[in-house]
Design an enzyme around this catalytic site. Structure first.
Site, short mmCIF file in Angstrom:
data_model
loop_
_atom_site.label_atom_id
_atom_site.label_comp_id
_atom_site.label_asym_id
_atom_site.label_seq_id
_atom_site.Cartn_x
_atom_site.Cartn_y
_atom_site.Cartn_z
N GLY A 119 -2.60 -4.98 5.37
CA GLY A 119 -3.42 -3.78 4.42
C GLY A 119 -4.50 -4.16 3.93
N ASP A 164 5.82 -4.88 -3.34
CA ASP A 164 5.22 -4.66 -1.70
C ASP A 164 6.22 -5.22 -0.81
OD1 ASP A 164 3.81 -3.08 0.02
OD2 ASP A 164 2.26 -4.55 0.45
#
Length: 831
Positions: free
Chosen positions: A525, A640
């Site tokens: 990401g 995450d």
């Protein structure tokens, strides 16, 4: 109002012309199926076209050919460069356009000429009725002959009979017991597809290898497969990581090699010159782009330098005898004829004893030959790394040994043939005195001590963090570390910036081949991840933070501060960082097996994860998370946790990675709130996604999703029937008493049914909607590792649905490119 059809002659003529036009278009553009009643006639220019329009099947004449010979084959459609990937009648072309491809009376696919002579046939061994079979060109380029009577059973396919090309999801195979061999054969030349001189295929040997032959004489070999790479190919590491290569070996004589790639505009081809080329279509170049090539240098030629000779294409002459050996024929050798190789300068002890010496004199010892492709004809040994040298020394016929983590101990007898300077190590030879070794060791020791002293002196002279020319970003990092260290923690536990290596950008650029596509492991990401190798040989993974993310420095500082203070076998190790100008990079230990999702959701690799391995991975993730939550010097909430952030080491042990979004909790904190929700949609707990509340229990929710993905082999976004995601599907199975049916078919066994059901129940307990209902990680580990225990019944999990951003959210959040309550979405892609 009713309109009656007028039978005016002109109107009828128009209808007939329209019908004829449609029929003509059908013949020209083709369908993807051929039946007994719809043969392909070259004279009518009819072809088959797969549904996605990538491949076409029919008659063709090779590009640039001076002849008009017609062949039947499969080629890429809609690209300007004719690229044929399969040919049927390669040695029986047709001189005109009278050829026909059809289903014969016995159900086979056949190619005939104008005289109805059969030039090629699928030759199915069990005859079937002609109207019971049909042929389909699949979207991956596979031509299938199928049986209508058995639910479309495949009775023949071109993927099992390749010619010169390998497409994604096609396999090369060898079976030493049955003699079955699926390999490639080259064209005779670039305009003649008849059988050429070169072939490529797998050999089982003691360890699988890939070979190229010219008229059955070896021309090139890959070196043994160690479970991850062919160890004779220094470039293969990058290739495997990018393209998803997979080699299966049942250890009973059957070996297969395949690869998966998202794009079908990609293939490997054995060219008429005897080289394997990897090509992918470049729209910008409007041509095929060559990625890798084997063989790639003159030194790749099989046994180029003869026995005991080593080849290095960077040197002149390319061939030299390894230390302790001399040319067999000095005149030939100096003239560039190296085929006869080298001979040992001094005989080994065993030979001296055989020749009459009473005790053979001095003991033999090993010479380590650095960065050497291992020779041909390796013999396996059960000895471990420590016992491997003795296993060779105690065997008079042994001339060399080597040890590889994936293969184990390897021994060689007789001459060492086909050696080349690469990035591997071979321990070889036995020809020098122990005194020479002692002198060499003493010299190296002195050099090492001097080098250490010089290094320490340089470090003392290095500028301190407070000096004015220090990069401002480095100063920010130091300040952040001081803030974290300012708590109640003992000074001995505080991490200083000087303790974490700062890499120079140019060193990392060189290590990753200037961040080339071939070195790329994946895309996260916050930027891409590359594989690299430091000058001293250590393999690393380098995350280059994207400037476009706007969070590069923030993530880097957070990860350096957090992970530099952590040390656990189930956490990935941070080796250092780089901050130069606009560049922000993080350097990790390299994980050769890549990430969990690369295996879990790949149809070809799922089988590697048996139930025992999956259990070990689940427990390892839990233990790593427990360390973060309770056992480390800091209390860390990861925020995450997902399958792509779980890396696997050589033994398939999991390691949690990517701490850029992690949050450090103070000793008296149990929960925190944020207006900026970060993480990956599908893994976030409802209280975090909707209200910004996060705690240990929000990580437990993510853990539960991962456990259910590991059990099922399905992504959380998986939609089954009318269920919006995996959690909804699992909850339904649980209520119907069918929890065990969630298991991946690759691992399900009735003997595991009870254990699978228990793991599904644990996963559901972790994803319950109310955070207080979820167990903590230590309880999850206890439930996973304890037998015959009664677990509580889970409540309904949270089925989170996407919601739009409300008007009340602040304007600074609107800058996010993708958001769910200002959620920063990261792609689930393995590094």
């Amino acid at each position: 109002m009713v309109v009656l059809l007028n039978s005016h002659p002109c109107f009828v003529l128009i209808l007939l012309l329209a019908a004829f036009s449609c029929f003509s278009l059908r013949l020209c553009f083709g369908e993807d199926r051929l039946t007994f009643s719809t043969p392909i006639k070259d004279s009518e220019s009819k072809t088959l076209l797969c549904k996605k329009g990538i491949f076409r099947f029919g008659f063709f004449t090779p590009a640039n050919s001076t002849s008009r010979l017609r062949y039947v084959g499969i080629w890429y459609d809609k690209i300007p460069v004719q690229t044929v990937v399969w040919v049927a009648n390669r040695d029986a072309p047709i001189n005109d356009t009278s050829g026909v491809v059809s289903i014969s009376d016995d159900g086979n696919l056949v190619v005939t000429d104008g005289r109805n002579r059969s030039l090629w046939s699928t030759n199915v061994t069990v005859p079937v009725a002609p109207n019971a079979t049909w042929v389909q060109l699949m979207e991956n380029g596979n031509l299938r002959l199928q049986d209508n009577r058995n639910n479309g059973e495949i009775i023949w396919e071109s993927f099992k009979h390749p010619y010169s090309s390998v497409l994604p999801r096609m396999s090369l195979l060898t079976n030493s017991k049955t003699g079955e061999n699926i390999g490639l054969t080259s064209w005779r030349n670039y305009t003649d597809p008849s059988t050429g001189n070169y072939t490529v295929g797998l050999v089982a040997f003691p360890f699988p290898e890939l070979l190229i032959w010219k008229n059955k004489v070896p021309q090139w070999r890959s070196g043994p497969w160690n479970g991850q790479v062919f160890i004779g190919l220094p470039d293969m590491d990058s290739l495997l990581n990018i393209d998803g290569f997979n080699l299966n070996n049942d250890n009973h004589g059957t070996v297969s090699l395949s690869y998966a790639n998202d794009s079908f505009m990609y293939h490997f081809n054995l060219d008429p010159n005897g080289a394997i080329y990897q090509r992918d279509w470049s729209t910008s170049m409007n041509d095929w782009r060559v990625g890798v090539r084997f063989p790639s240098t003159d030194c790749d030629e099989y046994s180029r330098c003869g026995p005991y000779g080593s080849c290095n294409y960077r040197e002149d002459p390319q061939c030299k005898c390894i230390q302790g050996f001399v040319p067999r024929n000095s005149t030939e050798w100096s003239g560039g004829n190296w085929i006869n190789g080298c001979v040992r300068r001094a005989p080994l002890r065993c030979e001296r004893v055989r020749n009459g010496s009473s005790n053979g004199g001095k003991e033999d010892w090993f010479l380590k030959v650095q960065k050497m492709k291992v020779p041909v004809n390796v013999q396996p040994s059960l000895a471990n790394a420590q016992a491997c040298p003795k296993a060779c020394l105690d065997n008079c016929s042994c001339t060399a040994y080597a040890y590889d983590q994936g293969i184990g101990c390897m021994l060689w007898s007789g001459s060492l043939v086909d050696m080349q300077s690469v990035s591997r190590i071979l321990n070889s030879g036995k020809a020098h005195s122990k005194r020479a070794v002692m002198i060499t060791a003493l010299v190296l020791g002195v050099v090492f001590v001097v080098a250490v002293c010089v290094l320490l002196a340089c470090l003392k002279l290095k500028k301190r963090p407070g000096e004015p020319k220090k990069d401002r970003s480095v100063e920010q990092l130091l300040k952040r570390m001081e803030e974290v260290n300012s708590g109640d923690e003992p000074a001995s536990n505080q991490v200083k910036l000087e303790e974490l290596p700062l890499f120079e950008f140019q060193v990392l650029a060189t290590a990753t081949d200037d961040f080339s596509l071939r070195s790329k492991l994946g895309q996260g990401g916050f930027g891409p991840v590359y594989k690299g190798k430091l000058p001293e040989g250590q393999e690393i993974a380098v995350k280059r933070l994207s400037r476009a993310s706007g969070q590069g420095l923030e993530e880097l500082m957070n990860e350096v501060v957090v992970i530099s203070k952590l040390q656990h076998r189930n956490l990935v190790k941070l080796l250092g960082c780089c901050i130069e100008g606009e560049e922000r990079l993080l350097v990790y230990e390299y994980m050769p097996k890549k990430s969990l999702d690369a295996y879990l959701f790949d149809p070809l690799k799922q089988k590697i994860l048996d139930w025992k391995t999956r259990l070990n991975i689940m427990e390892g993730i839990c233990r790593g998370l427990l360390y973060l939550h309770r056992d480390s010097r800091l209390r860390i909430i990861h925020r995450d946790l997902k399958a792509s952030n779980i890396l696997l080491d050589d033994n398939m042990n999991p390691k949690i990675s990517d701490f850029g979004l992690a949050r450090v909790f103070l000793a008296n904190e149990d929960e925190a709130n944020t207006r900026r929700v970060v993480g990956t949609y599908g893994y976030m707990s409802p209280e975090y996604a909707m209200e910004g509340l996060f705690s240990e229990k929000s990580d437990v929710f993510s853990l539960g999703v991962i456990l259910l993905e590991i059990i099922s082999g399905k992504k959380n976004s998986h939609k089954e029937d009318n269920y919006p995601n995996l959690l909804a599907y699992v909850w339904t199975l649980w209520n119907e008493g069918e929890a065990a049916s969630l298991a991946d078919p690759n691992v399900f066994d009735e003997s595991f049914e009870k254990e699978i059901t228990k793991c599904v129940q644990i996963g559901l307990l972790c994803v319950q909607e109310v955070a207080d209902d979820r167990p903590n990680v230590s309880t999850v580990i206890w439930m996973l590792t304890t037998e015959n225990m009664n677990l509580p019944e889970p409540n309904q999990p949270a089925f989170i649905t996407r919601r739009e951003k409300s008007e009340g959210e602040s304007s600074d959040q609107s800058s996010q490119k993708e958001s769910i309550n200002d959620v920063s979405l990261t792609s689930v892609t393995g590094r």
